[in-house]
Scaffold this motif. Structure first.
Motif, PDB file in Angstrom:
ATOM      1  N   VAL A  83       8.570   8.635   8.022  1.00  9.86           N
ATOM      2  CA  VAL A  83       8.894   8.942   6.624  1.00  9.86           C
ATOM      3  C   VAL A  83       9.750   7.848   5.987  1.00  9.86           C
ATOM      4  O   VAL A  83       9.457   7.385   4.876  1.00  9.86           O
ATOM      5  CB  VAL A  83       9.619  10.304   6.534  1.00  9.86           C
ATOM      6  CG1 VAL A  83      10.132  10.541   5.114  1.00  9.86           C
ATOM      7  CG2 VAL A  83       8.680  11.429   6.927  1.00  9.86           C
ATOM      8  N   LYS A  84      10.804   7.435   6.661  1.00  3.67           N
ATOM      9  CA  LYS A  84      11.768   6.525   6.048  1.00  3.67           C
ATOM     10  C   LYS A  84      11.505   5.056   6.363  1.00  3.67           C
ATOM     11  O   LYS A  84      11.787   4.175   5.542  1.00  3.67           O
ATOM     12  CB  LYS A  84      13.185   6.898   6.496  1.00  3.67           C
ATOM     13  CG  LYS A  84      13.641   8.263   6.003  1.00  3.67           C
ATOM     14  CD  LYS A  84      13.658   8.336   4.473  1.00  3.67           C
ATOM     15  CE  LYS A  84      14.175   9.684   3.982  1.00  3.67           C
ATOM     16  NZ  LYS A  84      14.113   9.802   2.502  1.00  3.67           N
ATOM     17  N   PHE A  85      10.968   4.780   7.562  1.00  2.00           N
ATOM     18  CA  PHE A  85      10.780   3.385   7.963  1.00  2.00           C
ATOM     19  C   PHE A  85       9.309   2.991   7.978  1.00  2.00           C
ATOM     20  O   PHE A  85       8.977   1.859   8.356  1.00  2.00           O
ATOM     21  CB  PHE A  85      11.413   3.142   9.332  1.00  2.00           C
ATOM     22  CG  PHE A  85      12.864   3.530   9.396  1.00  2.00           C
ATOM     23  CD1 PHE A  85      13.770   3.052   8.466  1.00  2.00           C
ATOM     24  CD2 PHE A  85      13.318   4.392  10.377  1.00  2.00           C
ATOM     25  CE1 PHE A  85      15.106   3.400   8.519  1.00  2.00           C
ATOM     26  CE2 PHE A  85      14.658   4.763  10.446  1.00  2.00           C
ATOM     27  CZ  PHE A  85      15.552   4.263   9.513  1.00  2.00           C
ATOM     28  N   HIS A  86       8.423   3.928   7.609  1.00  2.00           N
ATOM     29  CA  HIS A  86       6.999   3.657   7.463  1.00  2.00           C
ATOM     30  C   HIS A  86       6.356   3.110   8.739  1.00  2.00           C
ATOM     31  O   HIS A  86       5.460   2.270   8.676  1.00  2.00           O
ATOM     32  CB  HIS A  86       6.774   2.684   6.289  1.00  2.00           C
ATOM     33  CG  HIS A  86       7.507   3.105   5.045  1.00  2.00           C
ATOM     34  ND1 HIS A  86       8.619   2.442   4.593  1.00  2.00           N
ATOM     35  CD2 HIS A  86       7.301   4.131   4.190  1.00  2.00           C
ATOM     36  CE1 HIS A  86       9.075   3.046   3.495  1.00  2.00           C
ATOM     37  NE2 HIS A  86       8.293   4.078   3.234  1.00  2.00           N
ATOM     38  N   LYS A  87       6.823   3.599   9.881  1.00  2.00           N
ATOM     39  CA  LYS A  87       6.256   3.186  11.162  1.00  2.00           C
ATOM     40  C   LYS A  87       5.023   4.037  11.469  1.00  2.00           C
ATOM     41  O   LYS A  87       4.982   4.841  12.387  1.00  2.00           O
ATOM     42  CB  LYS A  87       7.300   3.310  12.268  1.00  2.00           C
ATOM     43  CG  LYS A  87       8.539   2.455  12.066  1.00  2.00           C
ATOM     44  CD  LYS A  87       8.193   0.963  12.007  1.00  2.00           C
ATOM     45  CE  LYS A  87       9.455   0.115  11.880  1.00  2.00           C
ATOM     46  NZ  LYS A  87       9.148  -1.347  11.828  1.00  2.00           N
ATOM     47  N   THR A  88       4.028   3.848  10.653  1.00  2.00           N
ATOM     48  CA  THR A  88       2.760   4.555  10.786  1.00  2.00           C
ATOM     49  C   THR A  88       1.705   3.723  10.080  1.00  2.00           C
ATOM     50  O   THR A  88       2.029   2.953   9.168  1.00  2.00           O
ATOM     51  CB  THR A  88       2.845   5.974  10.181  1.00  2.00           C
ATOM     52  OG1 THR A  88       1.610   6.658  10.374  1.00  2.00           O
ATOM     53  CG2 THR A  88       3.177   5.932   8.699  1.00  2.00           C
ATOM     54  N   GLU A  89       0.473   3.863  10.490  1.00  2.00           N
ATOM     55  CA  GLU A  89      -0.576   2.996   9.941  1.00  2.00           C
ATOM     56  C   GLU A  89      -1.240   3.562   8.690  1.00  2.00           C
ATOM     57  O   GLU A  89      -1.915   2.832   7.975  1.00  2.00           O
ATOM     58  CB  GLU A  89      -1.655   2.744  11.004  1.00  2.00           C
ATOM     59  CG  GLU A  89      -1.174   1.905  12.174  1.00  2.00           C
ATOM     60  CD  GLU A  89      -2.311   1.528  13.101  1.00  2.00           C
ATOM     61  OE1 GLU A  89      -3.386   2.150  13.007  1.00  2.00           O
ATOM     62  OE2 GLU A  89      -2.121   0.593  13.896  1.00  2.00           O
ATOM     63  N   GLY A  90      -1.048   4.861   8.440  1.00  2.00           N
ATOM     64  CA  GLY A  90      -1.803   5.480   7.364  1.00  2.00           C
ATOM     65  C   GLY A  90      -0.935   6.156   6.328  1.00  2.00           C
ATOM     66  O   GLY A  90       0.279   6.335   6.500  1.00  2.00           O
ATOM     67  N   VAL A  91      -1.579   6.542   5.230  1.00  2.00           N
ATOM     68  CA  VAL A  91      -0.914   7.278   4.163  1.00  2.00           C
ATOM     69  C   VAL A  91      -1.807   8.454   3.782  1.00  2.00           C
ATOM     70  O   VAL A  91      -3.032   8.328   3.701  1.00  2.00           O
ATOM     71  CB  VAL A  91      -0.641   6.365   2.939  1.00  2.00           C
ATOM     72  CG1 VAL A  91      -1.929   5.785   2.366  1.00  2.00           C
ATOM     73  CG2 VAL A  91       0.125   7.109   1.857  1.00  2.00           C
ATOM     74  N   ASP A  92      -1.199   9.617   3.621  1.00  2.00           N
ATOM     75  CA  ASP A  92      -1.926  10.811   3.211  1.00  2.00           C
ATOM     76  C   ASP A  92      -1.808  10.989   1.701  1.00  2.00           C
ATOM     77  O   ASP A  92      -0.692  11.024   1.160  1.00  2.00           O
ATOM     78  CB  ASP A  92      -1.356  12.055   3.904  1.00  2.00           C
ATOM     79  CG  ASP A  92      -1.749  12.133   5.367  1.00  2.00           C
ATOM     80  OD1 ASP A  92      -2.709  11.436   5.762  1.00  2.00           O
ATOM     81  OD2 ASP A  92      -1.113  12.895   6.120  1.00  2.00           O
ATOM     82  N   PRO A 147      -0.283  -1.359  -4.369  1.00  2.00           N
ATOM     83  CA  PRO A 147       0.641  -2.426  -3.956  1.00  2.00           C
ATOM     84  C   PRO A 147       1.768  -1.924  -3.048  1.00  2.00           C
ATOM     85  O   PRO A 147       2.257  -2.662  -2.183  1.00  2.00           O
ATOM     86  CB  PRO A 147       1.205  -2.942  -5.284  1.00  2.00           C
ATOM     87  CG  PRO A 147       0.175  -2.582  -6.300  1.00  2.00           C
ATOM     88  CD  PRO A 147      -0.378  -1.274  -5.837  1.00  2.00           C
ATOM     89  N   ARG A 148       2.171  -0.684  -3.212  1.00  2.00           N
ATOM     90  CA  ARG A 148       3.219  -0.117  -2.368  1.00  2.00           C
ATOM     91  C   ARG A 148       2.700   0.135  -0.954  1.00  2.00           C
ATOM     92  O   ARG A 148       3.411  -0.069   0.031  1.00  2.00           O
ATOM     93  CB  ARG A 148       3.763   1.164  -3.008  1.00  2.00           C
ATOM     94  CG  ARG A 148       4.316   0.898  -4.406  1.00  2.00           C
ATOM     95  CD  ARG A 148       4.750   2.164  -5.138  1.00  2.00           C
ATOM     96  NE  ARG A 148       4.938   1.889  -6.555  1.00  2.00           N
ATOM     97  CZ  ARG A 148       6.053   1.373  -7.084  1.00  2.00           C
ATOM     98  NH1 ARG A 148       7.080   1.100  -6.304  1.00  2.00           N
ATOM     99  NH2 ARG A 148       6.136   1.145  -8.389  1.00  2.00           N
ATOM    100  N   TYR A 149       1.438   0.567  -0.862  1.00  2.00           N
ATOM    101  CA  TYR A 149       0.826   0.730   0.464  1.00  2.00           C
ATOM    102  C   TYR A 149       0.727  -0.624   1.166  1.00  2.00           C
ATOM    103  O   TYR A 149       0.979  -0.730   2.378  1.00  2.00           O
ATOM    104  CB  TYR A 149      -0.569   1.334   0.336  1.00  2.00           C
ATOM    105  CG  TYR A 149      -0.637   2.677  -0.345  1.00  2.00           C
ATOM    106  CD1 TYR A 149       0.470   3.518  -0.412  1.00  2.00           C
ATOM    107  CD2 TYR A 149      -1.829   3.113  -0.938  1.00  2.00           C
ATOM    108  CE1 TYR A 149       0.392   4.743  -1.040  1.00  2.00           C
ATOM    109  CE2 TYR A 149      -1.905   4.344  -1.563  1.00  2.00           C
ATOM    110  CZ  TYR A 149      -0.797   5.159  -1.615  1.00  2.00           C
ATOM    111  OH  TYR A 149      -0.881   6.369  -2.238  1.00  2.00           O
ATOM    112  N   GLN A 150       0.371  -1.646   0.403  1.00  2.00           N
ATOM    113  CA  GLN A 150       0.275  -2.983   0.975  1.00  2.00           C
ATOM    114  C   GLN A 150       1.640  -3.463   1.469  1.00  2.00           C
ATOM    115  O   GLN A 150       1.770  -4.025   2.567  1.00  2.00           O
ATOM    116  CB  GLN A 150      -0.285  -3.949  -0.069  1.00  2.00           C
ATOM    117  CG  GLN A 150      -1.727  -3.649  -0.482  1.00  2.00           C
ATOM    118  CD  GLN A 150      -2.143  -4.408  -1.727  1.00  2.00           C
ATOM    119  OE1 GLN A 150      -1.295  -4.846  -2.518  1.00  2.00           O
ATOM    120  NE2 GLN A 150      -3.445  -4.566  -1.930  1.00  2.00           N
ATOM    121  N   LYS A 151       2.665  -3.198   0.661  1.00  2.00           N
ATOM    122  CA  LYS A 151       4.028  -3.632   1.020  1.00  2.00           C
ATOM    123  C   LYS A 151       4.494  -3.004   2.329  1.00  2.00           C
ATOM    124  O   LYS A 151       5.147  -3.660   3.153  1.00  2.00           O
ATOM    125  CB  LYS A 151       4.985  -3.254  -0.118  1.00  2.00           C
ATOM    126  CG  LYS A 151       6.452  -3.596   0.161  1.00  2.00           C
ATOM    127  CD  LYS A 151       7.340  -3.211  -1.005  1.00  2.00           C
ATOM    128  CE  LYS A 151       7.466  -1.699  -1.148  1.00  2.00           C
ATOM    129  NZ  LYS A 151       8.427  -1.301  -2.200  1.00  2.00           N
TER     130      LYS A 151
END
Length: 381
Positions: free
Chosen positions: A303-312, A337-341
């Motif tokens: 959630v906070k550090f985005h240590k995951t490959e996907g977005v729901d 662009p936020r997903y890319q970042k």
């Protein structure tokens, strides 16, 4: 031959067994994403879930040879029944071993409950409202589940269709998309056009916006307006909205939440996009749905550090009067662009009605792949 015994849940101890059965049945499964125990408990507790203001329910456990072998919830949503002019009892939270006697006995218990309450049809899987998981997986059993959807073994739909009288009531589809390296030109052009022509603009929210300025409530009020014609939908009550705002939005990464406002109409909210880092792998590491002792760390990393490959793509909606104007392009132009970042590689939609061409057409520039299907069944009783 052993018979199946159905017992009604009558205590907190029974409710714990009801919740724990899913963890037992799917232990070690590569694709199931178990809900947090606390979320299940709060949703199913009649003194905690605001949906019980207009719903009633009973829960049943199935035993065979003294062993727990299945569970099911029987739910009547009076608000939805009135909205759709039906007399339906819903079945949800259904799990069972691969035994036709067990599945038949569970659904018979729901059917009997519905008849006692004057219902004339059984439908499901459905929860109390659209905020709960719905639809039985019928295709895509080798795909990772999501926090917001149901995963089930391939034999589940075979069992439902084996019972005389059950038929398709509604099918859902879900889509997988790779995060593009650049924003598709179509989104950029349409977003630029709607900003200039209609004075629509993006607003990024702060926690003060959500809890002090009322934007949290506004998002869920917009869900009522944009989801009203969806299968089985019932309007969220004020108490439900307050509950969901307090439950989910404090944990949201607001960088991944986008609101569209209409500058020609006192900055009225025209659309919204609530997306979250995929928690699927993190929740699989929460032992039996518990955040402690170590599950919280895996959830926090996602959630906070985005240590995951996907977005729901959890909740997206645009008011009907803005859909033809291309307002949804603003959402994608802002969020991609936020997903890319954050390095997200893929995104996944939640359930969409198979005939909702308007929603599905918006994914076109992202080359969507329909990778899962699920079904709600109905039977006259």
């Amino acid at each position: 031959m052993s018979t199946v015994e159905i017992k009604k849940v009558t205590s907190k101890k029974d409710l714990k067994k009801f919740i724990e059965f899913h963890y037992d049945l799917y232990e070690g499964n590569l694709y199931d994403v178990p809900n947090l125990y606390s979320d299940n408990f709060n949703t199913l507790s009649k003194d905690k879930n605001a949906a019980f203001d207009f719903c009633e329910a009973e829960y049943y456990l199935a035993y065979k040879d003294g062993k727990l072998v299945g569970r099911v919830a029987a739910i009547i949503n009076h608000k939805a029944n009135e909205r759709w002019n039906v007399h339906s009892v819903r079945f949800g939270w259904i799990d069972f071993i691969d035994d036709y006697d067990v599945s038949a006995a569970l659904l018979k218990a729901v059917e009997n409950y519905g008849k006692q309450k004057g219902m004339n049809e059984i439908v499901g899987p459905l929860g109390f409202t659209d905020m709960d998981p719905e639809g039985m997986l019928t295709w895509g059993f080798d795909k990772l589940g999501t926090m917001a959807t149901i995963y089930n073994y391939p034999y589940y739909p075979q069992h439902i269709e084996h019972i005389e009288g059950f038929e398709k009531d509604n099918d859902y589809v879900e889509f997988y998309m790779e995060v593009p390296e650049t924003i598709p030109e179509k989104y950029l052009k349409v977003a630029d056009m709607v900003e200039k022509r209609y004075n629509l603009h993006i607003r990024k929210l702060t926690m003060k916006d959500i809890f002090i300025r009322g934007y949290g409530r506004k998002i869920f009020e917009l869900i009522n307006a944009t989801y009203d014609d969806l299968y089985g939908f019932s309007q969220l009550s004020d108490r439900q909205i307050d509950q969901y705002v307090k439950m989910y939005l404090p944990l949201a990464d607001l960088d991944l939440v986008t609101v569209i406002e209409d500058g020609n109409n006192n900055d009225k909210i025209a659309g919204f996009g609530v997306t979250i880092p995929s928690l699927s792998r993190a929740l699989q590491k929460c032992h039996r749905g518990r955040l402690f002792p170590f599950g919280w760390w895996h959830v926090l990393r996602a959630v906070k550090f985005h240590k995951t490959e996907g977005v729901d793509l959890l909740l997206l909606g645009v008011l009907p009067e803005y859909r033809s104007k291309g307002a949804n392009a603003l959402l994608f132009a802002d969020l991609i662009p936020r997903y890319q970042k954050y390095g997200f590689k893929w995104g996944e939609t939640q359930v969409e009605m198979e005939d909702n061409n308007g929603v599905q057409s918006q994914w076109g520039p992202l080359n969507p792949v329909n990778h899962k299907r699920r079904r709600c069944y109905k039977k006259d009783i």
